[in-house]
Structure formats: C-alpha cells, structure tokens
Enzyme design. Structure first.
Site, PDB file in Angstrom:
ATOM      1  N   ALA A 181      30.146  -8.910  15.591  1.00 48.22           N
ATOM      2  CA  ALA A 181      29.787  -7.898  14.523  1.00 48.22           C
ATOM      3  C   ALA A 181      28.853  -8.412  13.890  1.00 48.22           C
ATOM      4  CB  ALA A 181      31.006  -7.532  14.099  1.00 48.22           C
ATOM      5  N   GLN A 212      22.987  -9.265  15.817  1.00 40.14           N
ATOM      6  CA  GLN A 212      21.822  -8.209  15.604  1.00 40.14           C
ATOM      7  C   GLN A 212      22.271  -6.631  16.423  1.00 40.14           C
ATOM      8  OE1 GLN A 212      17.542  -8.264  17.235  1.00 40.14           O
ATOM      9  NE2 GLN A 212      18.714  -9.359  19.104  1.00 40.14           N
ATOM     10  N   GLY A 242      25.229  -5.772  16.395  1.00 37.46           N
ATOM     11  CA  GLY A 242      26.109  -5.362  15.659  1.00 37.46           C
ATOM     12  C   GLY A 242      25.454  -4.602  14.123  1.00 37.46           C
ATOM     13  N   GLN A 273      39.558 -13.079  25.308  1.00 42.96           N
ATOM     14  CA  GLN A 273      39.603 -11.845  24.764  1.00 42.96           C
ATOM     15  C   GLN A 273      40.363 -10.639  25.561  1.00 42.96           C
ATOM     16  OE1 GLN A 273      35.527 -10.842  23.718  1.00 42.96           O
ATOM     17  NE2 GLN A 273      35.435 -12.379  22.155  1.00 42.96           N
ATOM     18  N   THR A 295      29.264  -4.787  26.120  1.00 41.19           N
ATOM     19  CA  THR A 295      27.954  -4.738  26.191  1.00 41.19           C
ATOM     20  C   THR A 295      27.020  -6.223  26.191  1.00 41.19           C
ATOM     21  OG1 THR A 295      27.816  -3.021  24.586  1.00 41.19           O
ATOM     22  CG2 THR A 295      25.749  -4.450  24.473  1.00 41.19           C
ATOM     23  N   ASP A 336      19.967   1.074  30.203  1.00 43.66           N
ATOM     24  CA  ASP A 336      19.025   1.269  31.444  1.00 43.66           C
ATOM     25  C   ASP A 336      18.910   2.581  31.698  1.00 43.66           C
ATOM     26  OD1 ASP A 336      19.081  -1.745  31.658  1.00 43.66           O
ATOM     27  OD2 ASP A 336      21.065  -1.223  31.920  1.00 43.66           O
ATOM     28  N   HIS A 384      23.489  -4.569  35.629  1.00 40.91           N
ATOM     29  CA  HIS A 384      22.813  -4.653  34.552  1.00 40.91           C
ATOM     30  C   HIS A 384      22.025  -5.911  34.327  1.00 40.91           C
ATOM     31  CE1 HIS A 384      21.138  -4.228  30.520  1.00 40.91           C
ATOM     32  NE2 HIS A 384      21.689  -5.696  30.134  1.00 40.91           N
TER      33      HIS A 384
END
Ligand code: NAX
Length: 328
Positions: free
Chosen positions: A12, A15, A17, A112, A129, A159, A187
C-alpha cells in the site's frame, strides 16, 4: 447505514498504492452509496511511509471512506476482507534469475494465501496485480484450499486497456466504440492481444484495421512492451494506469460487465480453448452476480492459436518452476 465493504491492499505504500488507495476511498469500486473500509498491508520498514499516506487519505475527507487500518501481519490485516488486492511483490533485482524471482515472490504469496484462507470473509475475491501476477495468483490460490479457485484472478486489465487505446488511436475512434477486446495468456511480453474477436462500432476490428502487418509488427508488440516503454520514458514503471486497471477489474468483478461486451481477466482455466486446467491464464470473460464465466465458442484461427499456445507454454514453465520450489 450500509455495512462497509472491507478492501485489503498490499504494498500500500508503493507507487501503485499511491494512486489506487485514493480511487478506492473515493468510491470508484462500489459507487457513492457504499462505504469502504481499507485494510493496508506493508512490510515493517514501509509502515512509517504508509502512515503518511493514511494522513493524506484522512485529509481528503472522503464521504465513502469509513475507516483505515494498517499493519505488517497478513492475518490481522486480511481479517474479514471481502476483496484482497495483492499489489506488493518482489521486483526483479540486478542479476536475479527468473527462478530467484519466483522463489522470492513465493515467499510473499504463499503466506498471504494461507492468511486469506484462514481469516478472509466467506465471499472474498482476490486480485493479484504484483508481478509475475499470473503465477503469484496461482501460488496464493494453491495455498488457500478453502477458498474456491474461481475467487482468484490476476490483472490483465491494464494490457486490455492498452490494447483498446492503441486501436482507438489507429482508427481515430473513441474508446467507447470498441468492444470485446481480449488479452490471452500471461501478463508478460508473450501475451496475445486479439483483434480478431474485437469490434469497432459493431464491425470486426481486424477487418476494420485491414492491415495484418500493422497488427503483427506494431499493435501486438506495442501493447506487450508498453510497460518497458513507460519505464524508459518515465524512469519508473506504470503506476496510475496500473491502479486504474485494478479499479476497473475489481469494479467489474463486483458489479458485472455490460451486455454485449466482455473484459480480460486472468482466471483459473477449466480447459477452455486448450489452456491446461488449473493455470491462471487470461481469457475473455463476462461477469454477472459476482461470478465470471469464460466466453465460449470463439473461433481461433492458426495465427491466434500459435500466439495463445506460446504464452500458455510460458505459464506452464512458470508452474513447473514453482512446483519444483514446493510453492504449490
Ligand atoms: P513499488 O515497489 O512502488 O511498491 C511495492 C510495495 O510493496 C512496496 O512499498 C513494498 O514495501 C511492498 N511490499 C513488498 N513486499 C510486501 C509484502 N510481503 N507485503 C506487503 N507489502 C509488500 O511497486 P509498484 O510500482 O507499486 O508495483 C507493484 C507491483 O505491481 C510490482 O510487482 C509491479 O511489477 C506490478 N505491476 C503489475 C502490473 C499489471 O498489469 N499486472 C502493471 C504495473 C506493475 O508493473
């Protein structure tokens, strides 16, 4: 009053964030009538910077922001969250091999995933992300056996948006005229932005362009290498556009896609279009009632087949590598 939606954001203080939090707090995900509670995760050394960002959030006096909590413990921060936006990741450092990168990120996304499995809300939706986004999502998903696989996705919306923007500028049409754009695969630079199923003002986009050379030699590489072009120009990687794409992705997952259109999301393959089951790969999807479905029945010609297969092969290699590292 409405119960706030709890949205976790990791990384968070980074950049992305710095753009993303303000968009979420101002109501971009669920509209002006739904309050949001932000739950922000960072590594310990970044907590002070994150406190500064929270001061700025406070100073915006956003009517839709009900509260903000920050911390460095995923089990505390993810407690009861309805959406988890996993943005923080380990970037590739100098001399780092791909295996090292996957391993370093496994050290983030495996714990996580476990924490989400333990404490997130029953309806949690997880968007990754942070790069390598598809494989990080696969790691998180594999470490959260009690969360349905369809609640994990990786971001290919940036994209997708880049492809719409390039096509719009090539044909001098507003972006609102463009529908049914698709990003297939990973990605990464191997991704395949597909104009053969896209429409411009109701007409087939590849036909409207009418220039296979532009499609192959300009359009596809420009979209696939846009991230590098932004680093070259800005001296820093795309941040506001990545935040905006993350907002688009989460908003459409929560609120649905419009009739007659679809979006690109990297989701767990059911074997559609020959993509091996269980890989997190980008597909054309529609969303209704908070659930995505892969658009079925598109005809894939030899050119598209080759491009999709190449990107999917890269995803399979990444899966083999993280399986070898014991991360799944
Ligand atoms: P920054 O380096 O500015 O911020 C990342 C933040 O994550 C840092 O503040 C760091 O302290 C934090 N972090 C690291 N490990 C963490 C952990 N275990 N828990 C919580 N926080 C942690 O990067 P930024 O520019 O914000 O980019 C974030 C990620 O998005 C990167 O992996 C980047 O490659 C990826 N991107 C993905 C895109 C996509 O379309 N999927 C496009 C943009 C971007 O390249």
């Amino acid at each position: 009053s409405t119960t706030p939606v709890k949205v976790a954001v990791t990384g968070a203080a980074g950049q992305i964030g710095y753009s993303l939090l303000f968009r979420i707090a101002s109501g971009s995900l669920f509209g002006p009538d739904t309050p949001v509670e932000l739950r922000l995760l960072e590594i310990t050394p970044a907590l002070k910077a994150l406190e500064g960002v929270v001061m700025e959030l406070d100073d915006c006096a956003f009517p839709t922001l009900s509260s903000v909590e920050i911390g460095d413990d995923p089990e505390q921060v993810f407690d009861g969250v309805n959406h988890a936006l996993l943005v923080g990741a380990r970037p590739r450092g100098p001399g780092m091999e791909r295996g090292d990168l996957l391993e370093a990120n496994g050290g983030i996304f495996a714990p996580q995933g476990k924490a989400l499995n333990k404490v997130a809300a029953d309806d949690v939706r997880v968007t990754v992300t942070g790069n390598p986004a598809n494989t990080n999502a696969l790691i998180a998903m594999s470490n959260a056996p009690d969360i349905p696989a369809e609640r994990f996705a990786a971001l290919t919306r940036l994209d997708h948006n880049r492809a719409i923007s390039q096509l719009s500028s090539k044909l001098s049409v507003p972006v609102t005229e463009i529908r049914k754009m698709t990003i297939w695969g990973n990605h990464s630079a191997t991704q395949y932005p597909d104009l053969f199923h896209a429409e411009v003002g109701g007409r087939n986009a590849a036909e409207a362009v009418g220039d296979q050379q532009w499609l192959e030699e300009t359009f596809i590489p420009t979209v696939a290498k846009r991230g590098a072009a932004i680093i070259e120009a800005r001296g820093a990687s795309s941040a506001a556009s990545a935040a905006s794409a993350t907002v688009d992705h989460v908003r459409d997952w929560a609120q649905g896609t419009p009739d007659g259109d679809w979006v690109s999301m990297s989701v767990c393959s059911d074997g559609s279009y020959g993509v091996p089951e269980g890989l997190i790969s980008s597909f054309p999807v529609t969303v209704s009632d908070g659930a995505w479905s892969i658009v079925q029945g598109l005809e894939i010609d030899d050119f598209s087949r080759g491009r999709i297969d190449a990107s999917v092969a890269e995803l399979e290699e990444e899966r083999t590598a993280v399986t070898g590292l014991g991360l799944l």
